[in-house]
Design a protein around this motif. Structure first.
Motif, PDB file in Angstrom:
ATOM      1  N   LEU C  69       1.004  -1.300  -0.096  1.00 46.18           N
ATOM      2  CA  LEU C  69       0.090   0.051   0.029  1.00 46.18           C
ATOM      3  C   LEU C  69       0.961   1.272   0.054  1.00 46.18           C
ATOM      4  CD1 LEU C  69      -2.945  -0.787   2.470  1.00 46.18           C
ATOM      5  CD2 LEU C  69      -2.909  -0.401  -0.025  1.00 46.18           C
ATOM      6  N   THR C  70       2.042   1.283   0.542  1.00 42.35           N
ATOM      7  CA  THR C  70       2.896   2.187   0.766  1.00 42.35           C
ATOM      8  C   THR C  70       3.366   2.636  -0.726  1.00 42.35           C
ATOM      9  OG1 THR C  70       4.807   1.100   1.221  1.00 42.35           O
ATOM     10  CG2 THR C  70       3.463   1.924   2.995  1.00 42.35           C
ATOM     11  N   ASP C  71       3.683   1.708  -1.618  1.00 39.42           N
ATOM     12  CA  ASP C  71       4.050   1.931  -2.792  1.00 39.42           C
ATOM     13  C   ASP C  71       3.285   3.050  -3.307  1.00 39.42           C
ATOM     14  OD1 ASP C  71       6.214   0.353  -3.026  1.00 39.42           O
ATOM     15  OD2 ASP C  71       5.368  -1.706  -3.503  1.00 39.42           O
ATOM     16  N   ARG C  72       1.834   2.801  -3.290  1.00 38.44           N
ATOM     17  CA  ARG C  72       0.653   3.325  -3.802  1.00 38.44           C
ATOM     18  C   ARG C  72       0.597   4.761  -3.660  1.00 38.44           C
ATOM     19  NH1 ARG C  72       1.387  -1.644  -4.592  1.00 38.44           N
ATOM     20  NH2 ARG C  72       0.405  -2.486  -6.653  1.00 38.44           N
ATOM     21  N   LEU C  73       1.218   5.220  -2.545  1.00 39.56           N
ATOM     22  CA  LEU C  73       1.233   6.684  -2.214  1.00 39.56           C
ATOM     23  C   LEU C  73       1.905   7.538  -3.100  1.00 39.56           C
ATOM     24  CD1 LEU C  73       2.045   6.127   1.601  1.00 39.56           C
ATOM     25  CD2 LEU C  73      -0.023   7.036   0.699  1.00 39.56           C
ATOM     26  N   ASP C  74       3.188   7.643  -3.087  1.00 38.16           N
ATOM     27  CA  ASP C  74       3.842   8.380  -4.163  1.00 38.16           C
ATOM     28  C   ASP C  74       4.513   7.331  -4.885  1.00 38.16           C
ATOM     29  OD1 ASP C  74       5.426  10.128  -5.238  1.00 38.16           O
ATOM     30  OD2 ASP C  74       6.585  10.678  -3.849  1.00 38.16           O
ATOM     31  N   TYR C  75       3.611   7.104  -6.121  1.00 37.99           N
ATOM     32  CA  TYR C  75       3.997   6.347  -6.947  1.00 37.99           C
ATOM     33  C   TYR C  75       5.381   6.583  -7.861  1.00 37.99           C
ATOM     34  CZ  TYR C  75       0.452   9.103  -8.847  1.00 37.99           C
ATOM     35  OH  TYR C  75      -0.271  10.139  -9.149  1.00 37.99           O
ATOM     36  N   ALA C  76       5.869   7.897  -7.631  1.00 40.91           N
ATOM     37  CA  ALA C  76       7.146   8.230  -8.517  1.00 40.91           C
ATOM     38  C   ALA C  76       8.292   8.067  -7.595  1.00 40.91           C
ATOM     39  CB  ALA C  76       6.899   9.789  -8.771  1.00 40.91           C
ATOM     40  N   SER C  77       8.053   7.654  -6.217  1.00 37.86           N
ATOM     41  CA  SER C  77       9.231   7.067  -5.424  1.00 37.86           C
ATOM     42  C   SER C  77       8.781   6.162  -4.537  1.00 37.86           C
ATOM     43  CB  SER C  77       9.968   8.678  -4.714  1.00 37.86           C
ATOM     44  OG  SER C  77       8.859   9.096  -3.835  1.00 37.86           O
ATOM     45  N   ALA C  78       8.606   5.333  -5.065  1.00 38.88           N
ATOM     46  CA  ALA C  78       7.846   3.948  -4.205  1.00 38.88           C
ATOM     47  C   ALA C  78       8.738   3.548  -3.259  1.00 38.88           C
ATOM     48  CB  ALA C  78       7.332   2.805  -5.191  1.00 38.88           C
ATOM     49  N   MET C  79      10.131   3.448  -3.754  1.00 40.75           N
ATOM     50  CA  MET C  79      11.175   2.879  -2.530  1.00 40.75           C
ATOM     51  C   MET C  79      11.234   3.767  -1.347  1.00 40.75           C
ATOM     52  SD  MET C  79      13.038   0.136  -3.088  1.00 40.75           S
ATOM     53  CE  MET C  79      13.826  -0.240  -4.685  1.00 40.75           C
ATOM     54  N   GLY C  80      10.997   5.117  -1.647  1.00 40.10           N
ATOM     55  CA  GLY C  80      11.180   5.969  -0.297  1.00 40.10           C
ATOM     56  C   GLY C  80      10.075   5.733   0.560  1.00 40.10           C
ATOM     57  N   ASN C  81       8.860   5.513   0.133  1.00 40.47           N
ATOM     58  CA  ASN C  81       7.772   5.221   0.898  1.00 40.47           C
ATOM     59  C   ASN C  81       7.996   3.726   1.749  1.00 40.47           C
ATOM     60  OD1 ASN C  81       6.774   7.189  -0.675  1.00 40.47           O
ATOM     61  ND2 ASN C  81       5.460   6.077  -1.567  1.00 40.47           N
ATOM     62  N   ASN C  82       8.379   2.861   1.105  1.00 41.70           N
ATOM     63  CA  ASN C  82       8.810   1.514   1.646  1.00 41.70           C
ATOM     64  C   ASN C  82       9.594   1.852   2.758  1.00 41.70           C
ATOM     65  OD1 ASN C  82       8.988  -0.624  -1.189  1.00 41.70           O
ATOM     66  ND2 ASN C  82       7.083   0.335  -0.317  1.00 41.70           N
ATOM     67  N   LEU C  83      10.564   2.439   2.620  1.00 41.45           N
ATOM     68  CA  LEU C  83      11.669   2.682   3.554  1.00 41.45           C
ATOM     69  C   LEU C  83      11.031   3.470   4.728  1.00 41.45           C
ATOM     70  CD1 LEU C  83      14.654   2.596   4.514  1.00 41.45           C
ATOM     71  CD2 LEU C  83      15.053   4.553   3.204  1.00 41.45           C
ATOM     72  N   GLU C 110      18.491   6.435  -2.430  1.00 39.83           N
ATOM     73  CA  GLU C 110      19.345   7.300  -3.397  1.00 39.83           C
ATOM     74  C   GLU C 110      18.992   7.314  -4.642  1.00 39.83           C
ATOM     75  OE1 GLU C 110      20.561  10.065  -2.042  1.00 39.83           O
ATOM     76  OE2 GLU C 110      19.878   9.143   0.036  1.00 39.83           O
ATOM     77  N   MET C 111      18.878   6.089  -5.317  1.00 40.87           N
ATOM     78  CA  MET C 111      18.419   5.927  -6.638  1.00 40.87           C
ATOM     79  C   MET C 111      17.086   6.463  -6.865  1.00 40.87           C
ATOM     80  SD  MET C 111      19.894   2.168  -7.353  1.00 40.87           S
ATOM     81  CE  MET C 111      19.013   1.815  -8.676  1.00 40.87           C
ATOM     82  N   ILE C 112      16.241   6.144  -5.884  1.00 39.14           N
ATOM     83  CA  ILE C 112      14.669   6.911  -6.184  1.00 39.14           C
ATOM     84  C   ILE C 112      14.688   8.057  -6.082  1.00 39.14           C
ATOM     85  CG2 ILE C 112      13.677   6.586  -3.701  1.00 39.14           C
ATOM     86  CD1 ILE C 112      12.202   5.162  -7.013  1.00 39.14           C
ATOM     87  N   ARG C 113      15.565   8.952  -5.091  1.00 38.42           N
ATOM     88  CA  ARG C 113      15.748  10.164  -5.120  1.00 38.42           C
ATOM     89  C   ARG C 113      16.139  10.672  -6.333  1.00 38.42           C
ATOM     90  NH1 ARG C 113      15.769  12.602  -0.472  1.00 38.42           N
ATOM     91  NH2 ARG C 113      17.279  10.726   0.348  1.00 38.42           N
ATOM     92  N   ILE C 114      16.973   9.942  -7.106  1.00 39.64           N
ATOM     93  CA  ILE C 114      17.422  10.559  -8.373  1.00 39.64           C
ATOM     94  C   ILE C 114      16.238  10.548  -9.311  1.00 39.64           C
ATOM     95  CG2 ILE C 114      18.998  10.426 -10.352  1.00 39.64           C
ATOM     96  CD1 ILE C 114      20.876   9.361  -8.218  1.00 39.64           C
ATOM     97  N   ALA C 115      15.734   9.335  -9.395  1.00 37.54           N
ATOM     98  CA  ALA C 115      14.545   9.220 -10.194  1.00 37.54           C
ATOM     99  C   ALA C 115      13.488  10.069 -10.248  1.00 37.54           C
ATOM    100  CB  ALA C 115      14.183   7.672 -10.056  1.00 37.54           C
ATOM    101  N   ASN C 116      13.206  10.350  -9.031  1.00 39.50           N
ATOM    102  CA  ASN C 116      12.090  11.521  -8.473  1.00 39.50           C
ATOM    103  C   ASN C 116      12.573  12.829  -9.242  1.00 39.50           C
ATOM    104  OD1 ASN C 116       9.609  11.904  -6.749  1.00 39.50           O
ATOM    105  ND2 ASN C 116      11.175  13.438  -6.199  1.00 39.50           N
ATOM    106  N   HIS C 117      13.787  13.255  -8.693  1.00 44.11           N
ATOM    107  CA  HIS C 117      14.002  14.515  -9.261  1.00 44.11           C
ATOM    108  C   HIS C 117      14.265  14.809 -10.694  1.00 44.11           C
ATOM    109  CE1 HIS C 117      14.511  15.843  -5.166  1.00 44.11           C
ATOM    110  NE2 HIS C 117      15.571  15.606  -5.136  1.00 44.11           N
ATOM    111  N   CYS C 118      14.532  13.588 -11.276  1.00 48.22           N
ATOM    112  CA  CYS C 118      14.304  13.483 -12.832  1.00 48.22           C
ATOM    113  C   CYS C 118      12.902  13.974 -13.271  1.00 48.22           C
ATOM    114  CB  CYS C 118      14.731  12.175 -13.270  1.00 48.22           C
ATOM    115  SG  CYS C 118      16.507  11.966 -13.391  1.00 48.22           S
ATOM    116  N   LEU C 119      11.961  13.195 -12.604  1.00 45.96           N
ATOM    117  CA  LEU C 119      10.679  13.512 -12.997  1.00 45.96           C
ATOM    118  C   LEU C 119      10.292  14.874 -12.574  1.00 45.96           C
ATOM    119  CD1 LEU C 119       7.932  12.372 -13.813  1.00 45.96           C
ATOM    120  CD2 LEU C 119       7.443  11.701 -11.362  1.00 45.96           C
ATOM    121  N   ALA C 120      10.648  15.261 -11.415  1.00 43.68           N
ATOM    122  CA  ALA C 120      10.303  16.771 -10.680  1.00 43.68           C
ATOM    123  C   ALA C 120      10.735  17.740 -11.826  1.00 43.68           C
ATOM    124  CB  ALA C 120      10.603  16.845  -9.523  1.00 43.68           C
TER     125      ALA C 120
END
Lengths: 367, 147, 373
Positions: C69-83, C110-120
């Motif tokens: 369920l946490t994956d589906r919160l911020d689907y652009a940075s799912a790994m961060g939510n899991n963590l 950190e990988m998901i942070r980069i991915a999220n900032h790419c999107l942002a």
């Protein structure tokens, strides 16, 4: 009767069948030319932008996706025509037609090769300037008639842009007219032993920017700014009518490219290749530059658009006009190559000083 | 490291200022009387040496007998945090004073609590539902919702 | 208002409904905008079009079962939510994560942070009218990161990878070499991208000085993440409240002074570089050993409560968990970054034009899944 005899003057004396055959032939040529070029333009734009954006672009319909414009056209023609309930039906229906006609009219005075044009009006350039702004009426009708606030905002932006950019655009053309001494497009091409892009570099840049703004190419595509106004004035259009607006957009771009080719790039003139091919190649190159800027630059804001027109392009155009007038008045007989050097220097200085002094201004308003 | 300010320390400071505001001091949280909540928060936000200027979250828990509203504040200056709690015993229109005037960040979070838990924040400028539509039946995060 | 308007025609403001179906509302955000011509007089945001009641759903699932369920919160940075969720549960149940697990967590976060900032950054520039080009360039890199995620856990977007007590599976053998190869490549790309856009006149005209968020307002609104750091609040939970093993890495917290859209873009770009720096250090230090603590599938944390928060890509992402010693959380509150970061939007856009509203909104970087939950 009078009209026919007057127009018949524009027909070459050796044309078989006289005025009406001439008229029919060129009407067909212009319509076919515009439609084919629009399809080509759509293809170039989509493939070219795809390349620039690390993707393929359409490549499924036909070889290299060449049939994509055809498929698009078919798709859009078969779609349902939706008219909103609150729309002003007649205005909504008329708008695409009114927007499209002037674009075809522009081609009446564009020479495809020496003497090959519908009519070589002696006020050709004036005719282009006058006719090309009629499209705005269609656009504003679309914005108003749709009964949608996004459309209205887009249309208002368009009117503002066209009203402002018409002025530097015309002033830039006058620089050319001073050199040729004629408003006729045929005469302008004839006068370009050196393409006017070299003789009038500042004029060319001003004209290119103003033309981009007038036909809403990026970075001045405010009136259909998709991230702000969904689709601007044609938000509420679908099916055939949307196709008309789509056609207008690209036909205008082609028309502007053709005008730039005629005025600044010595039109159909060129070595080796047949003149009409030169004309098409130059038009496509100009169009490609438009695609290129579109893929590169972010969009400006409406007040920055206005500021650019009034605070930068207008003074620059006046300076250009002034310098050209002095050159023609004082040294009417020397080689134009001297003016090339002088005018490039003037352009560089004007742009350098202008960018230093130019402030977009405004920004936040106290509410 | 953001250290949770120990409840004892807070209580000692608070009881000097507001003698009857603190109801109970838990291990790492302070239970405050709901009536004195705005004053306590204002004090925590502005007092020297405390300066809890950043609100982390506002939430509420339904314990059947009472609702517990939880606030967590952090002081960015001293890098310390504090958890305040307050209770409302009634299930029918429970009310807690609003902190929206003190922390702007409380504004929407209080609306969220109102929407999902049905706790009204008195003094909130715009106490409307935020996620669900007006006319939605009940408050879904209550434990007895839809039972 | 101004004198020019007094002498001209009588005008009145009009109301424009933006969203929930609008090209640049990043999902289903809706706002009612009051306009005076092009000028934004006021906005009223409306949420709830993506409200799925995740907090309620969590009350009926086991602690492990909540992770998807946490994956589906911020689907652009799912790994961060899991963590963030796992950090909170571990705090609640007092579980220690093995070293290897922590390092893998840092790398993925950190990988998901980069991915999220790419999107942002990409979508902000897209909103500014750059018509897709920077967007596609950044998404190209994001895809490569997603390929790495796929290699890691078989999922590209919703990873469901981080588990209570560690991660779901060990690193595949080819993962670290592939990542090691990718890091310098991405670094080169970021520098190239900056070269194109840092000095772009139109971007500067559109973003510099636009939508200024003063420091005190940002703090008062509870704003966190790059948005707060662009306003000059030097607060990063990785440094200020280190979780996982972040205290063992060297990195800077990029901040800016002005708090305008341009600064937010700059801060995000700098953060991507710092993330790469962290990944670089972590790759070299990944220890052996177990990747997950011995945690049963169904855990019963002792009765109590815990608030675990991480510095997510968008800001402070926290989970407030209350346990009653059963297999499911008694109450789970999600401190959603996007929702709270949006608080200041109204102050930021007043007086600017519609075009700026879109850019400012894009610069906040929200995901509707997290706002509406």
């Amino acid at each position: 009767m009078n009209a026919v005899s007057y127009a018949a003057q524009a027909v070459p004396a050796d044309w078989p069948g006289g005025y009406w055959w001439h008229w029919l032939f060129y009407t067909v040529v212009i319509i076919v030319f515009v439609l084919v070029m629009v399809m080509g333009a759509i293809y170039i734009e989509r493939r070219g932008m795809g390349r620039m954006q690390l993707r393929y672009g359409p490549n499924r319909t036909g070889p290299f996706g060449l049939l994509q414009p055809v498929a698009d056209a078919l798709k859009v023609l078969l779609k349902e025509n939706i008219v909103p309930n609150v729309a002003d039906k007649i205005v909504h229906w008329l708008a695409p037609v009114i927007a499209f006609t002037p674009v075809l009219l522009i081609f009446a005075v564009i020479p495809f090769q020496n003497g090959a044009l519908l009519t070589d009006l002696n006020i050709g350039i004036l005719f282009i300037v006058a006719v090309s702004s009629i499209s705005t009426v269609g656009v504003f009708m679309a914005g108003w008639g749709s009964g949608n606030k996004y459309s209205l905002l887009g249309a208002m932006r368009n009117v503002a842009a066209v009203v402002s950019y018409e002025i530097p655009m015309v002033l830039a053309i006058i620089g050319v007219v001073i050199f040729t001494g004629s408003l006729s497009t045929g005469a302008i091409v004839d006068a370009q032993d050196i393409p006017f892009i070299l003789v009038q570099p500042l004029g060319f840049l001003i004209f290119f920017i103003a033309a981009s703004a007038e036909i809403n190419r990026s970075p001045f595509d405010l009136m259909e700014a998709d991230s702000e106004l969904t689709a601007g004035f044609h938000t509420e259009y679908s099916g055939m009518k949307f196709a008309m607006f789509y056609l207008v957009e690209y036909a205008e771009a082609i028309a502007m490219s053709a005008i730039i080719t005629t005025i600044f790039l010595s039109g159909w003139r060129g070595p080796w290749l047949p003149p009409w091919l030169w004309f098409i190649i130059k038009t496509i190159i100009v169009f490609f530059v438009m695609v290129w800027t579109r893929a590169t630059l972010p969009r400006v804001r409406i007040d920055q658009l206005m500021a650019l027109a009034w605070k930068f392009l207008f003074p620059a155009a006046v300076i250009n006009l002034f310098v050209s007038a002095i050159e023609v008045l004082v040294w009417p007989d020397i080689s134009q190559w001297i003016f090339v050097g002088v005018n490039i220097a003037v352009a560089v200085i004007a742009i350098g000083v202008g960018t230093k002094m130019f402030k977009p201004g405004w920004g936040k308003v106290a509410v | 490291m953001t250290t949770a300010l120990s409840a004892k320390e807070i209580v000692s400071k608070l009881s000097a200022e507001f003698p009857d505001a603190v109801k109970e001091a838990g291990a790492d949280s302070v239970l405050v009387k709901s009536a004195s909540l705005p004053a306590v928060t204002e004090y925590l936000k502005t007092a020297d040496g405390l300066k809890f200027d950043y609100i982390n979250y506002i939430t509420a828990i339904d314990y059947y007998d009472y609702f517990e509203v939880v606030y967590m504040m952090t002081s960015t200056e001293y890098n310390r945090s504090v958890t305040l709690k307050t209770r409302c015993e009634t299930r029918n229109r429970p009310t807690v004073p609003s902190l929206a005037g003190i922390y702007q960040g409380a504004d929407w979070q209080e609306r969220e609590v109102y929407d999902l838990m049905g706790i009204t924040f008195k003094g909130h400028p715009n106490m409307k539902r935020v996620f669900l539509w007006e006319g939605f039946d009940g408050h879904p995060l209550r434990k007895d919702w839809n039972k | 208002m101004t004198t020019t308007q007094e002498i001209s025609l009588q005008t009145e403001p009009f109301v424009l409904n933006m969203g929930p179906l609008h090209p640049s509302t990043h999902g289903v955000y809706r706002m009612r905008v009051t306009l005076d011509g092009e000028v934004v007089l006021d906005i009223e945001p409306m949420f709830g079009y993506l409200h799925r009641g995740i907090e309620k759903l969590m009350e009926e699932r086991t602690y492990t079962g909540c992770i998807p369920l946490t994956d589906r919160l911020d689907y652009a940075s799912a790994m961060g939510n899991n963590l963030a969720y796992c950090v909170a549960v571990e705090k609640l149940a007092k579980i220690r994560v093995p070293e290897r697990g922590e390092y893998i967590r840092v790398i993925t976060a950190e990988m998901i942070r980069i991915a999220n900032h790419c999107l942002a950054v990409g979508s902000m520039l897209n909103d500014a009218g750059a018509l897709g080009t920077p967007f596609f360039y950044l998404w190209n890199e994001r895809e490569k990161l997603y390929d790495l995620f796929e290699m890691l856990c078989g999922q590209r977007v919703l990873h469901n990878y981080i588990r209570i007590g560690g991660v779901s599976q060990d690193l595949p053998d080819e993962f670290l070499p592939a990542l090691e190869k990718f890091v310098p490549q991405l670094h080169k790309f970021i520098n190239e991208f900056e070269f194109f856009l840092k000095q772009n006149e139109i971007l500067i005209a559109r973003a510099q000085g636009v939508g200024v968020l003063p420091k005190d307002v940002a703090l008062n609104c509870g704003i966190s993440g790059p948005l707060a750091r662009a306003s000059g609040i030097k607060r990063d939970l990785r440094k200020d409240d280190p979780y996982s093993v972040y205290d063992r890495f060297e990195f800077d917290i990029p901040t800016a002074e002005n708090g305008d859209c341009y600064d937010r873009y700059r801060v995000r770009m700098e953060e991507m570089k710092q993330s790469l720096h962290i990944i670089d250090q972590a790759i070299k230090k990944v220890p052996g050993g177990p990747f997950r603590a011995k945690v049963p599938q169904i855990i019963r944390p002792p009765a109590g409560e815990a608030y675990g928060h991480i510095e997510g890509p968008k800001g402070e992402l926290g989970f407030y968990l209350v346990s009653d010693n059963s297999i499911a959380p008694y109450r789970c509150h999600i401190r959603s970054t996007s929702f709270i970061n949006l608080t200041a939007l109204r102050q930021m856009v007043k007086g600017w034009k519609i075009a700026d509203l879109i850019v400012i909104f894009g610069s906040i970087d929200i995901t509707m899944g997290e706002v509406d939950r």
